[in-house]
Enzyme design. Structure first.
Site, PDB file in Angstrom:
ATOM      1  N   HIS A 166       7.674 -10.344 -28.131  1.00 35.55           N
ATOM      2  CA  HIS A 166       8.248 -10.535 -26.780  1.00 35.55           C
ATOM      3  C   HIS A 166       7.169 -10.689 -25.704  1.00 35.55           C
ATOM      4  O   HIS A 166       7.473 -11.096 -24.580  1.00 35.55           O
ATOM      5  CB  HIS A 166       9.130  -9.351 -26.383  1.00 35.55           C
TER       6      HIS A 166
ATOM      7  N   ASP B  62      12.965 -11.577 -36.655  1.00 39.54           N
ATOM      8  CA  ASP B  62      13.394 -10.422 -35.860  1.00 39.54           C
ATOM      9  C   ASP B  62      14.720 -10.795 -35.197  1.00 39.54           C
ATOM     10  O   ASP B  62      14.921 -11.940 -34.800  1.00 39.54           O
ATOM     11  CB  ASP B  62      12.326 -10.113 -34.798  1.00 39.54           C
TER      12      ASP B  62
ATOM     13  N   ASP C 290      15.231  -5.766 -37.790  1.00 43.09           N
ATOM     14  CA  ASP C 290      16.331  -5.231 -36.970  1.00 43.09           C
ATOM     15  C   ASP C 290      17.613  -6.061 -37.062  1.00 43.09           C
ATOM     16  O   ASP C 290      18.565  -5.813 -36.325  1.00 43.09           O
ATOM     17  CB  ASP C 290      15.901  -5.014 -35.513  1.00 43.09           C
TER      18      ASP C 290
HETATM   19 ZN    ZN Z   1      13.654  -7.028 -32.388  1.00 43.17          ZN
END
Ligand code: ZN
Length: 373
Positions: free
Chosen positions: A140, A177, A265
Site C-alpha cells: 500500500h 493480497d 488475507d
Molecule cells: Zn491486505
C-alpha cells in the site's frame, strides 16, 4: 525438491504497531487491544515451518538493510525523513493507518532489504525460488505516504533493484493480497516493463482504487491489470481468474521474473476481508504460478509476504505456499476445514465469471485474449 530460500529476521517481529483494534489505533470509544497487524500471525507461520520440519529443508537467509539510496528508488526524501523522525520519536502515523514505532525505520529498511535479497538470490541462480517473510508489509505504500500498515514498498524496491542493478527487462508482479496493491500500481503505472496484476476484493481498501478501467498509461497501457472479485469468492474464483486472465497475458508478456505479493488475507477466516480461500486454495494458486514461472522464466519466482490477519489460519495457508515452492509435503493438513466442509469454496458462480469476463473485455484491447462477448 527445489532449492527454496526463506528470508526472515526476528527484528521483523519487533516492529511495534501500538495498541488498537482491527486497523484503528486505540482511543475514544476504541478500547486498547491489539492492531490486526501484530507480530503473532507471522511469527506463528515461522513457528509452523519449524515444527512441521519444512524449515530444515529451506535455505535460511538473514536479510540485509536496504540502503537509503535503494529506498529512494521509489520513495521521496521528505517521506523518508518523516519515517525516520517518527521512528526516533517512537510513535506516529507515516500517512494513513501506517503505524510507526520505536526503530520501525530500521526494521522497514530490513524488510525492504529482505525482498531485495530474495530477488537477487533467485535472479542470480543461487536459489530456485524464495519466500521473504518481510514485515512491515509494503504494497500500500505510495512514494510519499505510508498506508495500511505499509511503510516502504518492499516489492517495488526489489523490482526496481532487479531492473537497475540486475538488469532485468521484464518483471511481472502478481499481488494476491485481498486488498488492492495501490502503491505498487502507482510505482509502475507508466512502466511498460513491469506487468502488475492485482487480485482483490472489490471496493475494499483503499477506497477508489483497483478498478478494472485502470490499465496503465502511455506506453504502459495494458500492463496494469486490476481483477476485482466479489465478496465471498473462494478457491474456484481465484483459480478461474488466474487461468483466464493471468496465464494468457503473462505468456504474451514473457516475464524474466515473477514476484508474488503474498498477502494471505483472502483466507477463509480473515477479520479484515470477506473472501473464502483455503489452505488448499493457496496451495493450488501457488502451483499455478510455479507452473507459469517454469514455462516462462526458468522457474524464477519470489513470494514476498504482505497482509493476512488470522493468526490461526495464515500460518497454514502460508505453509502450503512454501511447500509448493520447495516441492515438498509435510504431514500438516488443514486443521480447520472439517468444520466448514460444506462451504462452496470450490464452486464457481456466474457472478464471479462475470467479474472475470469484465476484466478480459477491458484487457482484450491490449492483449490476445479471447472473450465470450
Ligand atoms: Zn491486505
Amino acid at each position: 525438491m527445489r532449492k527454496t530460500g526463506f528470508i526472515c529476521d526476528e527484528k521483523y517481529f519487533w516492529h511495534d504497531t501500538g495498541n488498537g483494534a482491527l486497523f484503528m489505533p486505540a482511543g475514544g470509544f476504541i478500547q486498547s487491544h491489539e492492531s490486526s497487524e501484530n507480530p503473532e500471525t507471522k511469527r506463528r507461520f515461522k513457528n509452523l515451518l519449524e515444527v512441521s520440519g519444512l524449515m530444515d529443508d529451506l535455505v535460511q537467509m538473514k536479510p540485509r538493510y536496504a540502503t537509503e539510496e535503494e529506498i529512494r528508488y521509489y520513495h521521496t526524501q521528505p517521506y523518508i525523513e518523516k519515517v525516520k523522525q517518527l521512528s526516533a520519536l517512537g510513535y506516529g502515523d507515516a500517512g494513513s493507518l501506517a503505524m510507526v514505532g520505536k526503530d520501525s525505520y530500521e526494521i522497514a529498511l530490513l524488510s525492504a532489504g529482505g525482498a531485495i535479497q530474495a530477488v537477487e538470490a533467485v535472479v542470480k541462480g543461487n536459489l530456485d525460488n524464495a519466500y521473504a517473510l518481510t514485515r512491515p508489509p509494503g504494497h500500500h505504500a505510495e512514494a510519499s505516504e505510508g498506508m495500511g500498515y505499509c511503510i516502504f514498498n518492499n516489492v517495488v524496491i526489489a523490482a526496481k533493484y532487479a531492473q537497475k542493478v540486475l538488469g532485468l527487462e521484464r518483471i511481472m508482479i502478481l499481488d494476491w493480497d485481498v486488498h488492492h496493491g495501490n502503491g505498487t500500481e502507482s510505482a509502475f503505472y507508466d512502466d511498460p516493463n513491469v506487468l502488475f496484476i492485482s487480485l482483490h476484493q472489490e471496493r475494499l481498501f483503499p477506497a477508489g482504487r483497483g478498478n478494472v478501467e485502470d490499465t496503465g498509461t502511455g506506453a504502459a497501457l495494458g500492463t496494469n491489470i486490476n481483477i476485482p472479485l466479489p465478496a465471498g469468492t473462494g478457491n474456484a474464483g481465484y483459480l478461474h481468474a488466474l487461468q483466464e486472465i493471468v496465464e494468457p497475458i503473462a505468456t504474451e508478456f514473457k516475464p524474466q521474473l515473477i514476484i508474488i505479493s503474498a498477502g494471505q488475507d483472502a483466507g477463509l477466516f480473515d477479520p479484515l476481508a470477506r473472501m473464502m480461500v483455503t489452505m488448499d486454495g493457496y496451495r493450488r494458486m501457488t502451483k499455478f504460478v510455479i507452473d507459469l514461472a517454469d514455462k516462462l522464466c526458468n522457474g524464477k519466482l519470489v513470494a514476498c509476504h504482505e497482509g493476512g490477519y488470522s493468526a490461526a489460519y495464515v500460518p497454514f495457508c502460508s505453509l502450503a505456499i512454501v511447500e509448493e515452492l520447495s516441492d515438498q509435503r509435510t504431514d500438516v493438513e488443514d486443521p480447520f476445514i472439517e468444520g466448514f466442509k460444506d462451504l462452496p469454496v470450490d464452486e464457481l458462480y456466474d457472478l464471479q465469471r462475470e467479474y472475470v469476463e469484465k476484466v478480459k473485455v477491458e484487457q482484450a484491447k491490449y492483449w490476445s485474449i479471447s472473450t465470450t462477448v
